[in-house]
Design a protein around this motif. Structure first.
Motif: not given
Length: 82
Positions: A18-25, A27-39, A47-55
């Motif tokens: 649960p801690f690893g999945a939450g941390a990955m979710a 991280n994915l969400y904040f990476a997506g926010l940073i990606a918005s700087w690159l349009d 999507a970040s929760l699903i990706g976090g559960a998988l990663l």
């Protein structure tokens, strides 16, 4: 030869997942926010929760292996010292 004490990698992975999945979710969400700087498109929270559960599975397994190796090393050093 040293005997292994404590939990195995599988048990630690299940407990820490649960801690690893939450941390990955997060991280994915904040990476997506940073990606918005690159349009690029912002990743949705769902999507970040699903990706976090998988990663979270391989990330937590790698962390549990690292912790198990540290535990084995500490046991070996304790056996050598005493």
């Amino acid at each position: 030869m040293t005997t292994r004490h404590g939990w195995g990698v599988g048990a630690m992975t299940l407990v820490l997942y649960p801690f690893g999945a939450g941390a990955m979710a997060i991280n994915l969400y904040f990476a997506g926010l940073i990606a918005s700087w690159l349009d690029l498109a912002v990743i949705s929270p769902r999507a970040s929760l699903i990706g976090g559960a998988l990663l979270g599975v391989p990330a937590t397994w790698a962390f549990a292996r690292h912790i198990r190796a540290l535990m084995d090393r500490a046991d070996a050093e304790a056996d050598a010292a005493g």
